[in-house]
Design a protein around this motif. Structure first.
Motif, PDB file in Angstrom:
ATOM      1  N   PRO A 129      33.004  74.860  37.872  1.00 47.88           N
ATOM      2  CA  PRO A 129      34.123  74.129  37.252  1.00 47.88           C
ATOM      3  C   PRO A 129      35.486  74.697  37.603  1.00 47.88           C
ATOM      4  O   PRO A 129      36.442  73.931  37.789  1.00 47.88           O
ATOM      5  CB  PRO A 129      33.833  74.248  35.744  1.00 47.88           C
ATOM      6  N   VAL A 130      35.595  76.030  37.729  1.00 48.92           N
ATOM      7  CA  VAL A 130      36.887  76.624  38.089  1.00 48.92           C
ATOM      8  C   VAL A 130      37.275  76.226  39.510  1.00 48.92           C
ATOM      9  O   VAL A 130      38.435  75.856  39.780  1.00 48.92           O
ATOM     10  CB  VAL A 130      36.828  78.161  37.944  1.00 48.92           C
ATOM     11  N   PHE A 131      36.321  76.274  40.415  1.00 49.24           N
ATOM     12  CA  PHE A 131      36.615  75.949  41.808  1.00 49.24           C
ATOM     13  C   PHE A 131      37.049  74.494  41.960  1.00 49.24           C
ATOM     14  O   PHE A 131      38.047  74.190  42.620  1.00 49.24           O
ATOM     15  CB  PHE A 131      35.385  76.236  42.671  1.00 49.24           C
ATOM     16  N   TRP A 132      36.307  73.556  41.333  1.00 50.35           N
ATOM     17  CA  TRP A 132      36.648  72.150  41.484  1.00 50.35           C
ATOM     18  C   TRP A 132      37.924  71.792  40.746  1.00 50.35           C
ATOM     19  O   TRP A 132      38.634  70.855  41.143  1.00 50.35           O
ATOM     20  CB  TRP A 132      35.490  71.282  41.022  1.00 50.35           C
ATOM     21  N   ALA A 133      38.259  72.525  39.697  1.00 49.86           N
ATOM     22  CA  ALA A 133      39.555  72.328  39.049  1.00 49.86           C
ATOM     23  C   ALA A 133      40.690  72.692  40.003  1.00 49.86           C
ATOM     24  O   ALA A 133      41.704  71.982  40.096  1.00 49.86           O
ATOM     25  CB  ALA A 133      39.640  73.163  37.774  1.00 49.86           C
ATOM     26  N   CYS A 134      40.507  73.781  40.748  1.00 46.60           N
ATOM     27  CA  CYS A 134      41.518  74.172  41.738  1.00 46.60           C
ATOM     28  C   CYS A 134      41.613  73.145  42.864  1.00 46.60           C
ATOM     29  O   CYS A 134      42.710  72.798  43.310  1.00 46.60           O
ATOM     30  CB  CYS A 134      41.183  75.552  42.309  1.00 46.60           C
ATOM     31  N   VAL A 135      40.464  72.640  43.320  1.00 48.56           N
ATOM     32  CA  VAL A 135      40.465  71.663  44.405  1.00 48.56           C
ATOM     33  C   VAL A 135      41.147  70.366  43.976  1.00 48.56           C
ATOM     34  O   VAL A 135      41.987  69.812  44.703  1.00 48.56           O
ATOM     35  CB  VAL A 135      39.016  71.380  44.862  1.00 48.56           C
ATOM     36  N   ILE A 136      40.825  69.876  42.782  1.00 45.50           N
ATOM     37  CA  ILE A 136      41.411  68.622  42.305  1.00 45.50           C
ATOM     38  C   ILE A 136      42.916  68.766  42.109  1.00 45.50           C
ATOM     39  O   ILE A 136      43.701  67.888  42.501  1.00 45.50           O
ATOM     40  CB  ILE A 136      40.730  68.186  40.994  1.00 45.50           C
ATOM     41  N   SER A 137      43.344  69.863  41.513  1.00 48.14           N
ATOM     42  CA  SER A 137      44.783  70.071  41.305  1.00 48.14           C
ATOM     43  C   SER A 137      45.515  70.187  42.632  1.00 48.14           C
ATOM     44  O   SER A 137      46.658  69.728  42.774  1.00 48.14           O
ATOM     45  CB  SER A 137      45.011  71.328  40.466  1.00 48.14           C
ATOM     46  N   LEU A 138      44.849  70.772  43.640  1.00 47.98           N
ATOM     47  CA  LEU A 138      45.469  70.893  44.958  1.00 47.98           C
ATOM     48  C   LEU A 138      45.583  69.541  45.644  1.00 47.98           C
ATOM     49  O   LEU A 138      46.605  69.218  46.267  1.00 47.98           O
ATOM     50  CB  LEU A 138      44.643  71.855  45.817  1.00 47.98           C
TER      51      LEU A 138
END
Length: 361
Positions: A38-47
């Motif tokens: 979840p942390v990784f995909w949160a970073c990807v989506i925000s990027l």
């Protein structure tokens, strides 16, 4: 003598503090290890959705909470919800296919026999590799059962861990909101903490964001488009479980030198073998002219020439990411490769001894 002791003591304190800082940082990342997805995909989506957020900021002014919430709603409607529905259909069709193969309603060996009787010339290249008809049928049957069984197992595991799944989803959306709202501030804090120099930090962040966003956006969008196009033609031609094969084509499209042709080409051969020549020709032409050209048309637009990673590097990083990080490796691998290139570009520019000597001369 006293000053030397003071200097030695301050150096010892500095090194000891840096050691503790590294230890605490490692412990913190180890603490977040179970929450990596979840942390990784949160970073990807925000990027990925940061450009849309900047447009809202220019139009709405200083309203960080409203802008972040609007961006989060957009990414949920555009990306999160459709992908969840697609994955649910993929798992459901995989489970149904597994039940039909397990019950004997679908017999992969019968399809192989039909293909061999219609195209006997296919046996000759198989003989060259020492592959017999019986062993081929056995491998295809066991492979189809294992692949469909994987999707079926995910149905039961998803039902058993529904709370865990939606908790991870909620955590991802929650983190995405704060990354969208406070992302620029966090980047400034990280840049201030890194002892790299302002110009080097600016170059590092700008290049990494540019390369990683283009790489992730290009790979994911092209894969989704190719998978969608493949699923549409499979549905039109009446091929069973089009969503299942569409997801498979999308995943294979992420890997260079493999692509969606691994799926649609065998189906076209089978359609030709059973006498559906028109459907086989349509599938081949569609696969080459539509699915195949989608990559050549969309990738330069989404990625660009300057930020495109070499195909061999994407292949190695994707396969290595899959083996190391699981399904997340489709994105983690190319991101690490992008970061690798950015650091070496900065090193070759700022730390090349021959280059520095040439500049001084």
């Amino acid at each position: 003598m006293t000053n030397q002791w003071i200097h030695t003591g301050s150096s010892l304190q500095r090194y000891f503090f840096l050691l503790l800082l590294m230890l605490v940082s490692l412990l913190f990342f180890y603490l977040l290890k179970p929450l990596f997805t979840p942390v990784f995909w949160a970073c990807v989506i925000s990027l990925l959705f940061y450009p849309f957020q900047t447009k809202l900021q220019r139009r709405w002014g200083s309203r960080p909470n409203l802008i972040a919430l609007t961006t989060l709603l957009l990414c949920s409607v555009v990306a999160v919800i459709p992908i969840l529905l697609l994955l649910a259909s993929f798992v459901r069709e995989g489970a149904i296919l597994y039940e039909k193969i397990d019950s004997g309603e679908i017999d992969p060996e019968a399809y192989v026999d039909r293909l061999q009787s219609a195209l006997p010339l296919l046996q000759r290249p198989l003989d060259w590799f020492g592959v017999g008809a019986d062993s081929l049928k056995e491998h295809i049957s066991s492979g189809a059962l294992a692949a469909s069984g994987f999707a079926a197992e995910n149905v039961f595991s998803l039902g058993q861990s529904t709370f865990k799944f939606f908790l991870s989803l909620a955590l991802m959306l929650y983190l995405t909101f704060f990354l969208l709202r406070d992302g620029s501030r966090l980047v400034d804090l990280v840049a201030r903490a890194l002892p790299l120099g302002k110009e080097r930090e600016r170059l590092l962040f700008s290049k990494f964001v540019k390369v990683s966003r283009a790489t992730v956006k290009g790979n994911l969008v092209v894969a989704l488009v190719q998978g969608t196009l493949g699923g549409i033609i499979f549905w039109i031609l009446g091929i069973y479980a089009p969503v299942l094969w569409a997801v498979g084509m999308a995943m294979l499209s992420l890997i260079p030198a493999v692509g969606a042709g691994v799926i649609w080409l065998p189906f076209s051969i089978y359609l030709f073998a059973i006498g559906e020549v028109s459907s086989a020709v349509v599938l081949v032409l569609y696969g080459v002219l539509v699915i195949g050209l989608a990559d050549n048309i969309l990738r330069p637009i989404l990625v660009g020439r300057d930020t495109k990673l070499p195909d061999w590097l994407v292949l190695l990083s994707t396969l290595g990411g899959l083996m190391t990080f699981g399904i997340n490796g489709f994105v983690v691998g190319p991101l690490i490769a992008a970061l690798f290139l950015v650091f070496w570009q900065i090193f070759s520019r700022d730390f090349n001894v021959d280059g520095l000597q040439d500049e001084q001369e």
